[in-house]
Design an enzyme around this catalytic site. Structure first.
Site, PDB file in Angstrom:
ATOM      1  N   TYR A 224       0.842  -1.204   0.000  1.00 11.30           N
ATOM      2  CA  TYR A 224       0.000   0.000   0.000  1.00 11.30           C
ATOM      3  C   TYR A 224       0.878   1.256   0.000  1.00 11.30           C
ATOM      4  O   TYR A 224       0.618   2.222  -0.715  1.00 11.30           O
ATOM      5  CB  TYR A 224      -0.911  -0.023   1.236  1.00 11.30           C
ATOM      6  CG  TYR A 224      -1.631   1.266   1.518  1.00 11.30           C
ATOM      7  CD1 TYR A 224      -2.594   1.772   0.645  1.00 11.30           C
ATOM      8  CD2 TYR A 224      -1.359   1.991   2.682  1.00 11.30           C
ATOM      9  CE1 TYR A 224      -3.256   2.961   0.921  1.00 11.30           C
ATOM     10  CE2 TYR A 224      -2.013   3.180   2.964  1.00 11.30           C
ATOM     11  CZ  TYR A 224      -2.965   3.665   2.082  1.00 11.30           C
ATOM     12  OH  TYR A 224      -3.601   4.850   2.356  1.00 11.30           O
TER      13      TYR A 224
ATOM     14  N   THR B 140      -6.659  18.465   1.064  1.00 11.26           N
ATOM     15  CA  THR B 140      -6.147  17.734  -0.107  1.00 11.26           C
ATOM     16  C   THR B 140      -7.162  17.800  -1.243  1.00 11.26           C
ATOM     17  O   THR B 140      -8.326  17.449  -1.061  1.00 11.26           O
ATOM     18  CB  THR B 140      -5.843  16.277   0.276  1.00 11.26           C
ATOM     19  OG1 THR B 140      -4.840  16.296   1.298  1.00 11.26           O
ATOM     20  CG2 THR B 140      -5.337  15.479  -0.915  1.00 11.26           C
TER      21      THR B 140
ATOM     22  N   SER C 209      -3.497  12.400   8.882  1.00  8.55           N
ATOM     23  CA  SER C 209      -4.467  12.218   7.790  1.00  8.55           C
ATOM     24  C   SER C 209      -5.882  12.028   8.332  1.00  8.55           C
ATOM     25  O   SER C 209      -6.068  11.448   9.407  1.00  8.55           O
ATOM     26  CB  SER C 209      -4.071  10.981   6.982  1.00  8.55           C
ATOM     27  OG  SER C 209      -5.131  10.549   6.161  1.00  8.55           O
TER      28      SER C 209
ATOM     29  N   LYS D 191      -3.256  21.148  -0.763  1.00  9.19           N
ATOM     30  CA  LYS D 191      -2.334  20.098  -1.223  1.00  9.19           C
ATOM     31  C   LYS D 191      -2.850  19.417  -2.487  1.00  9.19           C
ATOM     32  O   LYS D 191      -4.045  19.134  -2.584  1.00  9.19           O
ATOM     33  CB  LYS D 191      -2.182  19.049  -0.111  1.00  9.19           C
ATOM     34  CG  LYS D 191      -1.370  17.828  -0.480  1.00  9.19           C
ATOM     35  CD  LYS D 191      -1.104  16.994   0.752  1.00  9.19           C
ATOM     36  CE  LYS D 191      -0.256  15.785   0.457  1.00  9.19           C
ATOM     37  NZ  LYS D 191      -1.026  14.679  -0.115  1.00  9.19           N
TER      38      LYS D 191
ATOM     39  N   GLN E 200      -4.876  16.981   8.138  1.00  9.70           N
ATOM     40  CA  GLN E 200      -5.234  16.937   6.708  1.00  9.70           C
ATOM     41  C   GLN E 200      -6.693  16.527   6.552  1.00  9.70           C
ATOM     42  O   GLN E 200      -7.170  15.585   7.173  1.00  9.70           O
ATOM     43  CB  GLN E 200      -4.330  15.935   5.981  1.00  9.70           C
ATOM     44  CG  GLN E 200      -4.675  15.733   4.510  1.00  9.70           C
ATOM     45  CD  GLN E 200      -5.598  14.557   4.279  1.00  9.70           C
ATOM     46  OE1 GLN E 200      -5.567  13.576   5.020  1.00  9.70           O
ATOM     47  NE2 GLN E 200      -6.443  14.640   3.264  1.00  9.70           N
TER      48      GLN E 200
ATOM     49  N   HIS F 107       0.388  13.423  -5.244  1.00 14.41           N
ATOM     50  CA  HIS F 107      -0.032  12.408  -4.275  1.00 14.41           C
ATOM     51  C   HIS F 107       0.947  11.215  -4.278  1.00 14.41           C
ATOM     52  O   HIS F 107       0.553  10.060  -4.115  1.00 14.41           O
ATOM     53  CB  HIS F 107      -1.452  11.932  -4.581  1.00 14.41           C
ATOM     54  CG  HIS F 107      -2.290  11.638  -3.372  1.00 14.41           C
ATOM     55  ND1 HIS F 107      -3.212  12.511  -2.852  1.00 14.41           N
ATOM     56  CD2 HIS F 107      -2.332  10.558  -2.554  1.00 14.41           C
ATOM     57  CE1 HIS F 107      -3.792  11.966  -1.792  1.00 14.41           C
ATOM     58  NE2 HIS F 107      -3.268  10.782  -1.582  1.00 14.41           N
TER      59      HIS F 107
ATOM     60  N   ARG G 114      -4.498   1.359  -7.654  1.00 13.44           N
ATOM     61  CA  ARG G 114      -3.219   0.675  -7.448  1.00 13.44           C
ATOM     62  C   ARG G 114      -3.501  -0.820  -7.524  1.00 13.44           C
ATOM     63  O   ARG G 114      -4.258  -1.358  -6.724  1.00 13.44           O
ATOM     64  CB  ARG G 114      -2.619   1.059  -6.092  1.00 13.44           C
ATOM     65  CG  ARG G 114      -2.134   2.498  -6.028  1.00 13.44           C
ATOM     66  CD  ARG G 114      -1.520   2.822  -4.686  1.00 13.44           C
ATOM     67  NE  ARG G 114      -2.449   2.649  -3.602  1.00 13.44           N
ATOM     68  CZ  ARG G 114      -3.294   3.582  -3.151  1.00 13.44           C
ATOM     69  NH1 ARG G 114      -3.309   4.777  -3.689  1.00 13.44           N
ATOM     70  NH2 ARG G 114      -4.118   3.323  -2.163  1.00 13.44           N
TER      71      ARG G 114
ATOM     72  N   ARG H  21       0.208   8.460  -6.884  1.00 18.51           N
ATOM     73  CA  ARG H  21      -0.856   7.507  -6.542  1.00 18.51           C
ATOM     74  C   ARG H  21      -2.185   7.858  -7.196  1.00 18.51           C
ATOM     75  O   ARG H  21      -3.143   7.117  -7.058  1.00 18.51           O
ATOM     76  CB  ARG H  21      -1.037   7.460  -5.013  1.00 18.51           C
ATOM     77  CG  ARG H  21       0.194   6.975  -4.305  1.00 18.51           C
ATOM     78  CD  ARG H  21       0.173   7.308  -2.826  1.00 18.51           C
ATOM     79  NE  ARG H  21      -0.689   6.466  -2.027  1.00 18.51           N
ATOM     80  CZ  ARG H  21      -0.364   5.260  -1.577  1.00 18.51           C
ATOM     81  NH1 ARG H  21       0.799   4.746  -1.890  1.00 18.51           N
ATOM     82  NH2 ARG H  21      -1.200   4.577  -0.823  1.00 18.51           N
TER      83      ARG H  21
ATOM     84  N   TYR I 278      -9.989  15.617   3.927  1.00 21.12           N
ATOM     85  CA  TYR I 278     -10.572  15.269   2.629  1.00 21.12           C
ATOM     86  C   TYR I 278     -12.005  15.770   2.639  1.00 21.12           C
ATOM     87  O   TYR I 278     -12.692  15.668   3.659  1.00 21.12           O
ATOM     88  CB  TYR I 278     -10.603  13.747   2.433  1.00 21.12           C
ATOM     89  CG  TYR I 278      -9.311  13.131   1.975  1.00 21.12           C
ATOM     90  CD1 TYR I 278      -8.670  13.574   0.822  1.00 21.12           C
ATOM     91  CD2 TYR I 278      -8.744  12.069   2.675  1.00 21.12           C
ATOM     92  CE1 TYR I 278      -7.493  12.974   0.384  1.00 21.12           C
ATOM     93  CE2 TYR I 278      -7.558  11.465   2.238  1.00 21.12           C
ATOM     94  CZ  TYR I 278      -6.945  11.927   1.095  1.00 21.12           C
ATOM     95  OH  TYR I 278      -5.789  11.334   0.662  1.00 21.12           O
TER      96      TYR I 278
HETATM   97  C1  FNR Z   1      -0.423   9.096   0.967  1.00 21.23           C
HETATM   98  N1  FNR Z   1      -0.787  10.400   0.678  1.00 21.23           N
HETATM   99  C2  FNR Z   1      -1.889  10.964   1.300  1.00 21.23           C
HETATM  100  N2  FNR Z   1      -2.177  12.281   1.128  1.00 21.23           N
HETATM  101  C3  FNR Z   1      -3.213  12.852   1.786  1.00 21.23           C
HETATM  102  O1  FNR Z   1      -3.440  14.047   1.631  1.00 21.23           O
HETATM  103  N3  FNR Z   1      -3.983  12.097   2.628  1.00 21.23           N
HETATM  104  C4  FNR Z   1      -3.770  10.778   2.844  1.00 21.23           C
HETATM  105  O2  FNR Z   1      -4.478  10.123   3.613  1.00 21.23           O
HETATM  106  C5  FNR Z   1      -2.694  10.162   2.125  1.00 21.23           C
HETATM  107  N4  FNR Z   1      -2.432   8.836   2.275  1.00 21.23           N
HETATM  108  C6  FNR Z   1      -1.268   8.302   1.768  1.00 21.23           C
HETATM  109  C7  FNR Z   1      -0.916   6.987   2.095  1.00 21.23           C
HETATM  110  C8  FNR Z   1       0.303   6.488   1.645  1.00 21.23           C
HETATM  111  C9  FNR Z   1       0.698   5.105   2.026  1.00 21.23           C
HETATM  112  C10 FNR Z   1       1.164   7.289   0.854  1.00 21.23           C
HETATM  113  C11 FNR Z   1       2.497   6.753   0.382  1.00 21.23           C
HETATM  114  C12 FNR Z   1       0.796   8.563   0.524  1.00 21.23           C
HETATM  115  C13 FNR Z   1       0.110  11.257  -0.136  1.00 21.23           C
HETATM  116  C14 FNR Z   1       1.180  11.878   0.733  1.00 21.23           C
HETATM  117  O3  FNR Z   1       0.645  12.861   1.581  1.00 21.23           O
HETATM  118  C15 FNR Z   1       2.268  12.546  -0.111  1.00 21.23           C
HETATM  119  O4  FNR Z   1       1.681  13.393  -1.064  1.00 21.23           O
HETATM  120  C16 FNR Z   1       3.172  11.529  -0.825  1.00 21.23           C
HETATM  121  O5  FNR Z   1       3.426  10.424   0.001  1.00 21.23           O
HETATM  122  C17 FNR Z   1       4.487  12.176  -1.217  1.00 21.23           C
HETATM  123  O6  FNR Z   1       5.277  11.304  -1.935  1.00 21.23           O
HETATM  124  P1  FNR Z   1       6.447  10.393  -1.297  1.00 21.23           P
HETATM  125  O7  FNR Z   1       7.215  11.235  -0.314  1.00 21.23           O
HETATM  126  O8  FNR Z   1       5.752   9.259  -0.619  1.00 21.23           O
HETATM  127  O9  FNR Z   1       7.215   9.988  -2.494  1.00 21.23           O
END
Ligand code: FNR
Length: 388
Positions: free
Chosen positions: A25, A156, A107, A252, A128, A276, A165, A279, A130
């Protein structure tokens, strides 16, 4: 115990210790993962200028992000299900961040609730949000974040619908994991994770279960998001949130210059240039490629932060050089958490801090606030003209 000197070392250890569905994940991106890979690769392509015979004594990494003093330009990004990488993960990560003098972002989709994290940590954290269909629930979340004295709200904007994914679908991602034969066999090989998880009560989405009528269990994450997240979100809703929150607001998920201008028009305090972590929209540019154009577009109307692909102090320096006031790290801290709990997150932050300090010195600079693109080798970094 292996010697840990890089974020990749933490990743390897996390892969061994975290159940497959939660490691995957964190460790994957959407569809072909092209954007996910580009986030890292595009950082690596940027070259630094080595300078010598410059007085490097008395270096400082201190700066400010979203109006807050920070020990270095790094904050922990909001990540869902963090309490599944390690039991009580959000509390542990928040403590590690506080001890290193950097912000932690909780989050909406966390396992530990806002109240729980506030009760078990000393420093204020960021929350954060949603946007969901249920506006009464939105208002209550904002009130809960205020009551917990969160020092910034991060809205976000890039996940009103969920990117796909493949591994999450194949693994049947759920929290807690369903007791299928495959899951039980995999859990059997993760005794540390299981031991910690058996000693906590926090195994559900703490901000949601028990707070929304009719939601007793949300084991299928993607189904719940599809039902509850509001696909009608527009800039008018951003204004609605801003009015109700009244404090520091960070937007964000901005990846486009035009959106960056619109975000600045809202009067928010900062934006996070982000895809993100690769993702959501696979095929979108990497964050570091999008950064210069956005910095150019907004000038000093709004503070610009960046996340996506930051795995080292070099990456942080490059983002700052290209105009980011600071960076957020997602996976880099999650690997640390999965590998070694609170100490793992601290290790991740220490690794990045040391790399940032040394890299800045090798580039002949002593103050992170003075770093600009002259530390980069011309022709190797993206410019504002790239997507025009
Ligand atoms: C996230 N990200 C994310 N962003 C957000 O605003 N709320 C969320 O709940 C989540 N959940 C989440 C879970 C996981 C497992 C990952 C890896 C990422 C995105 C996160 O805030 C961020 O934008 C990215 O993780 C940045 O990229 P890197 O540092 O993981 O490469």
């Amino acid at each position: 115990m292996p010697v840990i000197t890089t974020i990749e070392d933490l990743r390897s250890l996390a892969r061994r210790r975290v159940p497959r569905m939660f490691f995957d994940y964190a460790d994957s991106g959407s569809w072909t993962e092209a954007t996910y890979r580009a986030n890292e690769a595009d950082f690596q392509a940027i070259k630094l200028r080595q300078r010598v015979a410059v007085n490097m004594e008395g270096r400082s990494l201190h700066t400010r992000m979203a109006g807050q003093d920070v020990a270095m330009p790094v904050a922990l990004a909001p990540t869902g299900l963090t309490g599944m990488q390690h039991a009580d993960g959000e509390i542990l990560a928040a403590r590690a961040a506080a001890s290193m003098g950097v912000p932690f972002t909780l989050s909406t989709m966390s396992i530990c609730s806002i109240e729980d994290v506030a009760a078990r940590t000393q420093s204020p954290f960021w929350f954060q949000l949603y946007m969901m269909r249920d506006r009464a629930f939105m208002e209550s979340l904002i009130e809960r974040a205020k009551a917990a004295r969160c020092s910034a709200l991060m809205l976000t904007l890039d996940l009103q619908i969920l990117g796909q994914r493949h591994k999450d679908l194949k693994n049947g991602l759920s929290a807690p994991p369903k007791p299928t034969l495959a899951n039980l066999l995999n859990l059997g090989s993760k005794p540390r994770w299981c031991w910690h998880m058996l000693h906590t009560q926090r195994r559900q989405f703490g901000n949601i279960v028990g707070h929304v009528k009719g939601v007793a269990d949300m084991s299928s994450l993607s189904g719940w998001i599809a039902q509850q997240f509001d696909p009608r979100l527009t800039w008018a809703d951003v204004e609605w949130i801003k009015q109700r929150w009244g404090g520091r607001l960070i937007l964000k998920g901005i990846l486009d210059e035009e959106d960056a201008r619109l975000a600045a028009d809202t009067g928010a305090d900062a934006i996070v240039v982000s895809n993100h972590g690769g993702r959501q929209l696979d095929g979108a540019p990497s964050s570091i490629h999008a950064l210069p154009g956005i910095v150019d577009a907004v000038g000093d109307r709004i503070e610009v932060l960046l996340d996506g692909g930051v795995r080292s102090g070099q990456d942080v320096l490059k983002a700052v050089a290209l105009g980011a006031k600071g960076t957020l790290i997602g996976r880099a801290f999650l690997y640390g958490l999965g590998a070694m709990g609170e100490e793992g997150v601290r290790t991740a932050l220490r690794i990045i801090q040391r790399e940032l300090d040394l890299t800045m010195a090798f580039c002949g600079r002593t103050d992170i606030c003075q770093v600009d693109r002259s530390v980069l080798l011309p022709g190797t970094y993206p410019t504002a003209a790239l997507y025009r």
